[in-house]
Design an enzyme around this catalytic site. Structure first.
Site, PDB file in Angstrom:
ATOM      1  N   ALA A  95      -2.276   4.542   3.415  1.00 55.18           N
ATOM      2  CA  ALA A  95      -3.388   4.627   2.450  1.00 55.18           C
ATOM      3  C   ALA A  95      -4.524   3.664   2.777  1.00 55.18           C
ATOM      4  CB  ALA A  95      -2.877   4.384   1.036  1.00 55.18           C
ATOM      5  N   SER A 108       0.877  -1.176   0.000  1.00 54.47           N
ATOM      6  CA  SER A 108       0.000   0.000   0.000  1.00 54.47           C
ATOM      7  C   SER A 108       0.911   1.221   0.000  1.00 54.47           C
ATOM      8  CB  SER A 108      -0.866   0.034   1.257  1.00 54.47           C
ATOM      9  OG  SER A 108      -0.105   0.470   2.365  1.00 54.47           O
ATOM     10  N   ASP A 109       0.368   2.401  -0.243  1.00 50.91           N
ATOM     11  CA  ASP A 109       1.169   3.596   0.003  1.00 50.91           C
ATOM     12  C   ASP A 109       0.967   4.000   1.471  1.00 50.91           C
ATOM     13  OD1 ASP A 109       2.916   5.686  -0.275  1.00 50.91           O
ATOM     14  OD2 ASP A 109       1.978   6.523  -2.059  1.00 50.91           O
ATOM     15  N   TYR A 110       1.710   4.998   1.881  1.00 54.75           N
ATOM     16  CA  TYR A 110       1.821   5.444   3.272  1.00 54.75           C
ATOM     17  C   TYR A 110       0.449   5.731   3.906  1.00 54.75           C
ATOM     18  CZ  TYR A 110       4.905   7.605   6.790  1.00 54.75           C
ATOM     19  OH  TYR A 110       5.628   7.902   7.904  1.00 54.75           O
TER      20      TYR A 110
END
Ligand code: NOJ
Length: 704
Positions: free
Chosen positions: A274, A270-272
């Site tokens: 997210a 995932s992104d930070y």
């Protein structure tokens, strides 16, 4: 028959009885893991997290990112390998985006080389430097197509074109991952941000996106597909929602396309934070709901927010089958085994010393930076400057900045190891040249210095950390008082060459009219000052080309070269046509633009017709007086199809080096797949006539 027996014998001797494949090793390990240990592998933290060491020792952790040196990394790794029950090594990651210690130009600058081997070399060097410290995963390449220079992250990608973007994506993957991922100097690449992040509405970072399947497939996904085909081990999801569904739990992207259509076997990050942010998107009510949505869509690793901690209860209470956790843990463990992390978990301090800023790395950084510089304008050949100039004024806030040369995401690059433009000029200009300097903060001082000079080099633009993430701009004028400074310096009547350092296009419409020479340098990296001086004084002939359209004004955005036609194309004599009443339609500088100190002449365009593929060729001659490199670009247009097709599409490009007077014939092959487009749920190739352009020559071919 004999050959078959021989083959069998070779196979048997190569695979000793009982030898385990990676999948066998993963299965055996997984069978011994508790639910908490499996979830531990799905978690990713930065070293600042308070309970990190405790967690590493207790359950093990999938990934830690954001650490620098082998000494620090090894200390943390020792906890995993010596204290945790199953001794599963941590995968250390970092944002090694355009170099690790030796910093290369920002990715948009590397894209301006139109030279995939340069991208590959920069990534190979970054991988060698990072892996020496024990970093075996980078969050790069960012392969998001971007058509909006307000979005600060255009700096991190390859610009607006899917063919150039796809070529760059594959080159980075090859560079980072090397020939063999188990080699100690290979690192996992990560194609990000899946998907459509570059289409953030209004160019505002993290904003939502909405687009047709045709645009998604035809424009935004090709670089991801190219990275997957090149064997990329990981992908990162995007922050945005796509057509109302957050990318972080988007089954269409992650299951239908990525896994089922493309056959991707690596893992997805995932992104930070997210995953938890899906509560803000309004598609999950609780962290657990967000976590279940993400993991069932195939997001294997959770960056930082630790919402995957909630999955233990979800499994115990029957809201999530444990097999879903197993699938993700398996994918992550496969990567760790493939890297050889279980055998070699540590960074190597001796190699770190030898690799970081190695002379060959600095040399490559300088050469790649040279190729990335784009000469936008050069009236009466103001550039290159003679080394015999009497007095040279270097003016502007970026003229003597080392820090800003590095741009955004400088990994372990240090300002004190970078070369500012002033330093580059000092090293290159002749001994008799007097150099006067002003940072331009006081315009009077700058003007006074300019008056004493024979030539002024005005170095403007944005600061390195004003490009990249969370740096959207609503205006694309030169920042602060720079336009005033520019006008005041030009008003002295001295010859002015404008050098712009930036992570994106600016609307330099005034400068394009009034300043004789403009060199766009992006953020050129550790050796940037030398590389720019090499071009300014003519030791190197500029050859970069724009990977993104330069608008005249913010009002023209979105503006990109491969747009669809309209029923009423611009006609300045007709009111009711597609145009502005206060601006031309065309951009200030188009995609693909870039001048040289020599001239190139194209002749003899030939296009064959055929069934499966056609060849298109042309002669390109260096018709000037100095050696140079040209990027030959091939564009096509499909004039009649069952769906409207872009007015032009890049389908091939090649960098060629030519001595003065030299001619080379450049040939491209265009196949059906190059001309297919997404229509009504699938890729369609429609036979027929196509228009083709190479270097200003136009032809046509038929592909049946
Ligand atoms: C957020 C960014 O969007 C992503 O590109 C980056 O890799 C992560 N932060 C980690 O720093």
């Amino acid at each position: 028959m004999k050959r078959r027996i021989l083959l069998l014998l070779i196979l048997i001797t190569a695979l000793p009885l009982g030898a385990q494949t990676i999948d066998d090793r993963v299965d055996a390990l997984l069978a011994r893991m508790t639910l908490e240990e499996k979830i531990g592998q799905l978690l990713q933290f930065t070293p600042g997290r308070e309970d990190l060491r405790e967690r590493v020792a207790k359950t093990g952790i999938g990934c830690v990112f954001g650490m620098g040196t082998a000494a620090d990394i090894n200390e943390m790794q020792r906890i995993a390998v010596e204290k945790s029950r199953l001794k599963i090594p941590i995968l250390f990651a970092h944002d090694v985006i355009h170099g690790n210690r030796t910093i290369f130009p920002i990715p948009l600058g590397i894209a301006a080389t139109w030279d995939p081997p340069s991208a590959e070399l920069s990534a190979r060097i970054a991988a060698r430097e990072a892996s020496a410290s024990g970093i075996r995963w980078t969050f790069s390449p960012m392969v998001d197509i971007a058509r909006d220079p307000r979005w600060g992250r255009v700096a991190e990608g390859a610009g607006e074109d899917p063919v150039l973007g796809a070529a760059m994506a594959a080159a980075y993957v090859r560079g980072y991952q090397g020939k063999d991922i188990s080699s100690p100097d290979s690192i996992l690449a990560c194609a990000k941000h899946f998907a459509a992040y570059g289409a953030a509405e209004a160019g505002r970072d993290y904003n939502t996106t909405d687009m047709s399947e045709k645009t998604l497939r035809g424009i935004y996904l090709p670089p991801f597909k190219s990275a997957v085909d090149a064997g990329v081990w990981t992908l990162m999801t995007a922050f945005n929602a796509l057509n109302g569904v957050p990318a972080t739990a988007n089954r269409h992207l992650l299951v239908d396309i990525l896994r089922n259509e493309w056959g991707f076997r690596g893992f997805v990050d995932s992104d930070y934070e997210a995953i938890d942010e899906m509560r803000n998107h309004g598609t999950a009510g609780t962290p657990e709901e967000a976590a279940i949505q993400a993991i069932t869509a195939g997001v294997d690793m959770d960056m930082v927010d630790a919402v995957y901690d909630t999955l233990a209860n979800a499994v115990k209470e029957g809201r999530l089958p444990e097999s879903v956790i197993d699938t993700s843990a398996r994918r992550i463990l496969r990567a760790k085994f493939a890297l050889g992390l279980f055998e070699r978990p540590y960074g190597d301090e001796r190699r770190e010393k030898a690799e970081h800023l190695a002379p060959a790395h600095l040399d490559a950084a300088r050469r790649i930076a040279q190729k990335s510089l784009v000469l936008l304008k050069n009236e009466s050949s103001l550039l290159p400057l003679s080394k015999k100039i009497g007095t040279l004024a270097l003016i502007g806030p970026l003229a003597d900045s080392r820090e800003d040369m590095l741009g955004s995401w400088r990994a372990h690059g240090k300002a004190e190891e970078a070369v500012s433009f002033l330093e580059g000029v000092r090293a290159t200009a002749g001994a008799q040249t007097k150099i006067v300097v002003s940072d331009g903060a006081a315009i009077d001082d700058a003007v006074a210095k300019a008056r004493t000079a024979d030539v002024v080099l005005l170095v403007l633009g944005e600061k390195g950390d004003e490009s990249g993430e969370a740096n959207s701009r609503a205006f694309l004028d030169l920042p602060g008082n720079q336009q005033q400074l520019l006008e005041a310096v030009v008003a002295t009547g001295k010859p002015v060459a404008l050098i712009v350092m930036a992570g994106r296009p600016f609307t330099i419409t005034w400068a394009a009219e009034k300043v004789p020479a403009i060199l766009w340098t992006w953020f050129a990296g550790t050796q940037g000052g030398h590389a720019i001086a090499d071009v300014v004084f003519g030791d190197v002939n500029p050859s970069g080309k724009l990977p993104i359209t330069f608008p005249r004004s913010v009002g023209q955005i979105p503006i990109y070269y491969n747009h669809l036609p309209t029923g009423r194309p611009e006609d300045l004599t007709q009111r009711y046509t597609s145009r502005y009443i206060d601006s031309p339609n065309d951009p200030l500088y188009p995609f693909g633009h870039g001048l040289s100190y020599t001239t190139f002449e194209y002749t003899d365009l030939k296009a064959s017709s055929g069934m499966q593929a056609v060849t298109v060729s042309a002669n390109v001659r260096n018709s000037g007086k100095v050696a140079g490199e040209e990027v030959v670009q091939l564009y096509i247009n499909d004039p009649v199809a069952s769906t409207s097709r872009p007015v032009r599409e890049l389908k091939g490009f090649r960098r060629v080096a030519l001595a003065p007077g030299e001619t080379k014939r450049v040939e491209f092959t265009i196949g059906r797949a190059d001309l297919a487009f997404w229509h009504e749920g699938g890729w369609k190739f429609e036979p027929g006539m196509f228009r083709v352009w190479v270097g200003g020559l136009e032809g046509k071919f038929e592909l049946k």
